[in-house]
Design an enzyme around this catalytic site. Structure first.
Site, PDB file in Angstrom:
ATOM      1  N   GLU A 127       0.858  -1.196   0.000  1.00  0.00           N
ATOM      2  CA  GLU A 127       0.000   0.000   0.000  1.00  0.00           C
ATOM      3  C   GLU A 127       0.888   1.238   0.000  1.00  0.00           C
ATOM      4  O   GLU A 127       2.099   1.118   0.200  1.00  0.00           O
ATOM      5  CB  GLU A 127      -0.893  -0.029   1.254  1.00  0.00           C
ATOM      6  CG  GLU A 127      -1.787  -1.268   1.277  1.00  0.00           C
ATOM      7  CD  GLU A 127      -2.745  -1.319   2.467  1.00  0.00           C
ATOM      8  OE1 GLU A 127      -2.662  -0.432   3.349  1.00  0.00           O
ATOM      9  OE2 GLU A 127      -3.565  -2.241   2.502  1.00  0.00           O
ATOM     10  N   SER A 132       6.863  -3.628   3.631  1.00  0.00           N
ATOM     11  CA  SER A 132       7.500  -4.727   4.381  1.00  0.00           C
ATOM     12  C   SER A 132       6.585  -5.294   5.454  1.00  0.00           C
ATOM     13  O   SER A 132       6.525  -6.513   5.655  1.00  0.00           O
ATOM     14  CB  SER A 132       8.780  -4.230   5.060  1.00  0.00           C
ATOM     15  OG  SER A 132       9.647  -3.655   4.134  1.00  0.00           O
ATOM     16  N   TRP A 156       2.153  -0.011  -5.958  1.00  0.00           N
ATOM     17  CA  TRP A 156       3.262  -0.775  -6.533  1.00  0.00           C
ATOM     18  C   TRP A 156       2.777  -2.047  -7.216  1.00  0.00           C
ATOM     19  O   TRP A 156       3.497  -3.046  -7.211  1.00  0.00           O
ATOM     20  CB  TRP A 156       4.280  -1.201  -5.467  1.00  0.00           C
ATOM     21  CG  TRP A 156       4.863  -0.161  -4.603  1.00  0.00           C
ATOM     22  CD1 TRP A 156       4.709  -0.055  -3.252  1.00  0.00           C
ATOM     23  CD2 TRP A 156       5.729   0.902  -4.988  1.00  0.00           C
ATOM     24  NE1 TRP A 156       5.424   1.007  -2.779  1.00  0.00           N
ATOM     25  CE2 TRP A 156       6.054   1.614  -3.827  1.00  0.00           C
ATOM     26  CE3 TRP A 156       6.264   1.333  -6.215  1.00  0.00           C
ATOM     27  CZ2 TRP A 156       6.878   2.725  -3.839  1.00  0.00           C
ATOM     28  CZ3 TRP A 156       7.078   2.434  -6.225  1.00  0.00           C
ATOM     29  CH2 TRP A 156       7.375   3.117  -5.047  1.00  0.00           C
ATOM     30  N   GLN A 336      32.114  -1.686 -14.433  1.00  0.00           N
ATOM     31  CA  GLN A 336      33.496  -1.244 -14.212  1.00  0.00           C
ATOM     32  C   GLN A 336      34.404  -1.763 -15.328  1.00  0.00           C
ATOM     33  O   GLN A 336      35.282  -1.042 -15.814  1.00  0.00           O
ATOM     34  CB  GLN A 336      33.969  -1.764 -12.839  1.00  0.00           C
ATOM     35  CG  GLN A 336      35.228  -1.109 -12.331  1.00  0.00           C
ATOM     36  CD  GLN A 336      35.024   0.351 -11.970  1.00  0.00           C
ATOM     37  OE1 GLN A 336      33.894   0.809 -11.819  1.00  0.00           O
ATOM     38  NE2 GLN A 336      36.113   1.088 -11.863  1.00  0.00           N
ATOM     39  N   GLY A 339      34.383   0.248 -18.330  1.00  0.00           N
ATOM     40  CA  GLY A 339      34.918   1.606 -18.209  1.00  0.00           C
ATOM     41  C   GLY A 339      33.832   2.631 -18.523  1.00  0.00           C
ATOM     42  O   GLY A 339      32.662   2.418 -18.207  1.00  0.00           O
ATOM     43  N   GLU A 363       9.111  -8.121  -3.286  1.00  0.00           N
ATOM     44  CA  GLU A 363       8.906  -9.462  -2.690  1.00  0.00           C
ATOM     45  C   GLU A 363       9.711  -9.659  -1.409  1.00  0.00           C
ATOM     46  O   GLU A 363      10.228 -10.741  -1.134  1.00  0.00           O
ATOM     47  CB  GLU A 363       9.238 -10.552  -3.698  1.00  0.00           C
ATOM     48  CG  GLU A 363       8.239 -10.544  -4.816  1.00  0.00           C
ATOM     49  CD  GLU A 363       7.677 -11.908  -5.126  1.00  0.00           C
ATOM     50  OE1 GLU A 363       7.723 -12.810  -4.278  1.00  0.00           O
ATOM     51  OE2 GLU A 363       7.159 -12.048  -6.229  1.00  0.00           O
ATOM     52  N   GLY A 364       9.769  -8.584  -0.605  1.00  0.00           N
ATOM     53  CA  GLY A 364      10.517  -8.645   0.649  1.00  0.00           C
ATOM     54  C   GLY A 364      11.925  -8.138   0.426  1.00  0.00           C
ATOM     55  O   GLY A 364      12.706  -8.747  -0.310  1.00  0.00           O
TER      56      GLY A 364
HETATM   57  C1  LIG Z   1       8.662  -1.740  -9.143  1.00  0.00           C
HETATM   58  C2  LIG Z   1       7.989  -2.373  -7.961  1.00  0.00           C
HETATM   59  C3  LIG Z   1       7.072  -3.392  -8.166  1.00  0.00           C
HETATM   60  C4  LIG Z   1       6.388  -3.953  -7.093  1.00  0.00           C
HETATM   61  N1  LIG Z   1       5.422  -4.891  -7.313  1.00  0.00           N
HETATM   62  C5  LIG Z   1       4.604  -5.245  -6.287  1.00  0.00           C
HETATM   63  C6  LIG Z   1       3.446  -6.061  -6.517  1.00  0.00           C
HETATM   64  O1  LIG Z   1       3.183  -6.520  -7.638  1.00  0.00           O
HETATM   65  N2  LIG Z   1       2.608  -6.320  -5.479  1.00  0.00           N
HETATM   66  C7  LIG Z   1       2.861  -5.845  -4.215  1.00  0.00           C
HETATM   67  O2  LIG Z   1       2.069  -6.114  -3.307  1.00  0.00           O
HETATM   68  N3  LIG Z   1       3.954  -5.080  -3.960  1.00  0.00           N
HETATM   69  C8  LIG Z   1       4.815  -4.770  -4.956  1.00  0.00           C
HETATM   70  N4  LIG Z   1       5.910  -3.977  -4.724  1.00  0.00           N
HETATM   71  C9  LIG Z   1       6.117  -3.464  -3.378  1.00  0.00           C
HETATM   72  C10 LIG Z   1       7.346  -4.032  -2.698  1.00  0.00           C
HETATM   73  O3  LIG Z   1       7.091  -5.363  -2.321  1.00  0.00           O
HETATM   74  C11 LIG Z   1       7.692  -3.108  -1.528  1.00  0.00           C
HETATM   75  O4  LIG Z   1       8.205  -1.920  -2.081  1.00  0.00           O
HETATM   76  C12 LIG Z   1       8.685  -3.734  -0.588  1.00  0.00           C
HETATM   77  O5  LIG Z   1       8.101  -4.815   0.086  1.00  0.00           O
HETATM   78  C13 LIG Z   1       9.200  -2.719   0.435  1.00  0.00           C
HETATM   79  O6  LIG Z   1       8.153  -2.024   1.013  1.00  0.00           O
HETATM   80  P1  LIG Z   1       8.187  -0.419   1.074  1.00  0.00           P
HETATM   81  O7  LIG Z   1       8.551   0.096  -0.251  1.00  0.00           O
HETATM   82  O8  LIG Z   1       6.900   0.029   1.669  1.00  0.00           O
HETATM   83  O9  LIG Z   1       9.361  -0.089   2.067  1.00  0.00           O
HETATM   84  P2  LIG Z   1       9.233  -0.060   3.655  1.00  0.00           P
HETATM   85  O10 LIG Z   1       8.558  -1.265   4.142  1.00  0.00           O
HETATM   86  O11 LIG Z   1       8.692   1.246   4.053  1.00  0.00           O
HETATM   87  O12 LIG Z   1      10.766  -0.143   4.039  1.00  0.00           O
HETATM   88  C14 LIG Z   1      11.659   0.953   3.845  1.00  0.00           C
HETATM   89  C15 LIG Z   1      13.063   0.482   4.234  1.00  0.00           C
HETATM   90  O13 LIG Z   1      13.046   0.074   5.615  1.00  0.00           O
HETATM   91  C16 LIG Z   1      13.496  -1.265   5.712  1.00  0.00           C
HETATM   92  N5  LIG Z   1      12.763  -1.933   6.779  1.00  0.00           N
HETATM   93  C17 LIG Z   1      11.412  -2.026   6.951  1.00  0.00           C
HETATM   94  N6  LIG Z   1      11.124  -2.733   8.038  1.00  0.00           N
HETATM   95  C18 LIG Z   1      12.319  -3.136   8.568  1.00  0.00           C
HETATM   96  C19 LIG Z   1      12.699  -3.889   9.722  1.00  0.00           C
HETATM   97  N7  LIG Z   1      11.793  -4.418  10.536  1.00  0.00           N
HETATM   98  N8  LIG Z   1      14.026  -4.077   9.963  1.00  0.00           N
HETATM   99  C20 LIG Z   1      14.957  -3.561   9.131  1.00  0.00           C
HETATM  100  N9  LIG Z   1      14.658  -2.828   8.034  1.00  0.00           N
HETATM  101  C21 LIG Z   1      13.367  -2.620   7.761  1.00  0.00           C
HETATM  102  C22 LIG Z   1      13.202  -1.887   4.364  1.00  0.00           C
HETATM  103  O14 LIG Z   1      14.018  -3.017   4.137  1.00  0.00           O
HETATM  104  C23 LIG Z   1      13.526  -0.726   3.450  1.00  0.00           C
HETATM  105  O15 LIG Z   1      14.907  -0.668   3.251  1.00  0.00           O
HETATM  106  C24 LIG Z   1       6.655  -3.481  -5.789  1.00  0.00           C
HETATM  107  C25 LIG Z   1       7.612  -2.483  -5.587  1.00  0.00           C
HETATM  108  C26 LIG Z   1       8.258  -1.918  -6.641  1.00  0.00           C
HETATM  109  C27 LIG Z   1       9.259  -0.819  -6.394  1.00  0.00           C
END
Ligand SMILES: Cc1cc2nc3c(=O)[nH]c(=O)nc-3n(C[C@H](O)[C@H](O)[C@H](O)COP(=O)(O)OP(=O)(O)OC[C@H]3O[C@@H](n4cnc5c(N)ncnc54)[C@H](O)[C@@H]3O)c2cc1C
Length: 444
Positions: A127, A132, A156, A336, A339, A363-364
């Site tokens: 959403e 995550s 997304w 790299q 170049g 996907e996580g």
């Molecule tokens: C091009 C693209 C296609 C996608 N396709 C789909 C799709 O088809 N369906 C779908 O449902 N989603 C989809 N996604 C969503 C994607 O799965 C999420 O972007 C991803 O899971 C990360 O969630 P977020 O972007 O909200 O980051 P956040 O959850 O807000 O995280 C931000 C940062 O904080 C870190 N973080 C969060 N919680 C923790 C924790 N507990 N400990 C340590 N670090 C943490 C994360 O690793 C990340 O580095 C897509 C995303 C993109 C960019």
């Protein structure tokens, strides 16, 4: 018994996927990347060639390919274009919750349509304010008789702008976290569903990514994939089956970068010779190659686990984490080796670098994979070796001299610093860390 040989059918499948990737994907990938557009005709060709939804079981009209087969197909397509590989694979991600659910009516209705009629399924947990933290879903599902009414926004969503079906995860109450999560199969043409504009991205620009809004969308009870309380587990089971394939994206993209870099290094000259003659370049190539090979083994292992109905959560996370992180390293090193030319749009590396960067996020994220692995290690992993305090380290006694060993008397180990004390009783205090005798445990 271990066997790394591909069957004759798998070799044919790999060859077929490679031919398809070289003929239909590679020649158009840069154009559609530049246009920021998903080429539907390529998806159609992929469907006709049996590359989309190929893992749907035969009983529902599919080919019944294994996850291992899907890994073979995916590596080849990702080597040609990771973005198009994402869009081609996405229908498998979208239909996986249907396949894993116990809703046989939904399986009978939707899986044959995906397998035979070029209907595309997409997957929606994320959403605008959550990715995550899947238990933090806000999209609301309110019971209305046996139906549910959905309100909220998913973000997304890969192929969201072109999909016919959506596996949507929602909650009956955001405060109840995991216990409130449920899942539904929606048809994108239903009233109340609005597809947002394509989100402009850094890479994987050949794949379509959108937000989708639900306003009072009525979902009939026949379309419930998981009732409240069972949706979270369904999402996790889905990821356990789909993460190995994200690993295969990494393998394919990294292999492509390695092959391009190898070719370039053999032709580019500096200081009077091919740069491939420099050991520094050879070491880079060797590192890249071992990462591609290791990643492939891990993804095959994870896919195999899943095909054997074993608990594939851990191997799926390892393969996703390792193959996607090393893919980025491999592509970066390829750049790299190229170049300055690596940094241009005239050669393929910059696109692969942009495309591959996403693999560590969707996907996580890599961080979430590490959390899953650490959680497994801390809660479930069974050590084969004894705990440190029980380790039989008798440094002062020759194990070949049984008599001397048995006459050694009692042996005590300080649980704090590891000091071993030989006597009938433990010392009053440890001579190293000064903890009292209660810190000592008798060892055999
Ligand atoms: C091009 C693209 C296609 C996608 N396709 C789909 C799709 O088809 N369906 C779908 O449902 N989603 C989809 N996604 C969503 C994607 O799965 C999420 O972007 C991803 O899971 C990360 O969630 P977020 O972007 O909200 O980051 P956040 O959850 O807000 O995280 C931000 C940062 O904080 C870190 N973080 C969060 N919680 C923790 C924790 N507990 N400990 C340590 N670090 C943490 C994360 O690793 C990340 O580095 C897509 C995303 C993109 C960019």
């Amino acid at each position: 018994m271990l066997n790394f040989n591909l069957t004759e059918e798998q070799q044919k499948l790999q060859q077929k996927a490679r031919s398809f990737a070289l003929k239909e994907v590679l020649p158009v990938a840069w154009y559609y990347d530049e246009q920021d557009e998903l080429p539907m005709e390529v998806l159609r060709k992929a469907f006709d060639a049996g590359m989309i939804g190929s893992d749907i079981p035969k009983e529902f009209g599919g080919q019944g390919l294994s996850l291992m087969d899907s890994a073979l197909i995916t590596e080849e397509i990702a080597a040609a274009c990771p973005g198009l590989a994402t869009s081609i694979f996405d229908s498998s991600l979208g239909m996986e919750p249907i396949l894993l659910s116990s809703n046989t009516d939904a399986k009978n209705k939707y899986l044959p349509a995906i397998a035979k009629d070029f209907k595309l399924a997409a997957f929606a947990t994320s959403e605008p304010t959550m990715g995550s933290d899947v238990a933090g879903i806000r999209c609301r599902a309110v019971a209305d008789g046996e139906d549910y009414i959905l309100n909220g926004t998913k973000y997304w969503i890969t192929n969201g702008g072109v999909a016919d079906y959506l596996s949507v995860f929602a909650t009956i109450d955001p405060k109840s976290r995991h216990e409130g999560i449920c899942a539904f199969l929606l048809e994108t043409k239903w009233p109340g569903i609005t597809i947002g504009r394509a989100i402009p991205k850094m890479g994987q620009r050949c794949s379509n990514t959108v937000g989708i809004n639900f306003k009072d969308v009525r979902v009939p009870k026949e379309n419930i994939l998981a009732p409240p309380g069972e949706g979270f587990v369904l999402a996790m089971k889905t990821f356990a089956r789909t993460r190995p394939i994200i690993g295969s994206f990494g393998v394919g993209a990294a292999r492509a970068a390695l092959e391009y870099a190898l070719d370039y290094a053999k032709k580019r000259r500096a200081f009077g010779m091919e740069i491939s003659a420099f050991q520094a370049i050879q070491f880079k190539l060797a590192e890249m190659y071992q990462k591609v090979e290791t990643s492939r083994l891990l993804t095959w292992k994870a896919a195999w686990d899943s095909d054997q109905q074993l608990d594939g959560r851990v191997s799926a996370s390892i393969s996703k984490l390792y193959a996607t992180e090393t893919a980025l390293e491999v592509v970066n090193e390829a750049l790299q080796i190229f170049g300055g030319y690596g940094y241009t749009k005239m050669f393929p590396i910059e696109k692969i670098l942009r495309d591959v960067r996403l693999l560590r996020i969707y996907e996580g994220t890599s961080e979430i994979q590490r959390l899953i692995l650490a959680d497994y290690l801390l809660k479930e992993y069974q050590s084969a070796l004894p705990p440190l305090e029980d380790l039989p380290l008798h440094r002062l006694h020759d194990p070949r001299n049984e008599k001397a060993a048995s006459s050694a008397g009692k042996v005590w180990r300080c649980r704090i610093c590891g000091h071993v004390h030989y006597d009938e009783t433990p010392p009053v205090e440890c001579p190293y860390c000064f903890f009292p005798h209660t810190a000592f445990k008798e060892i055999q």
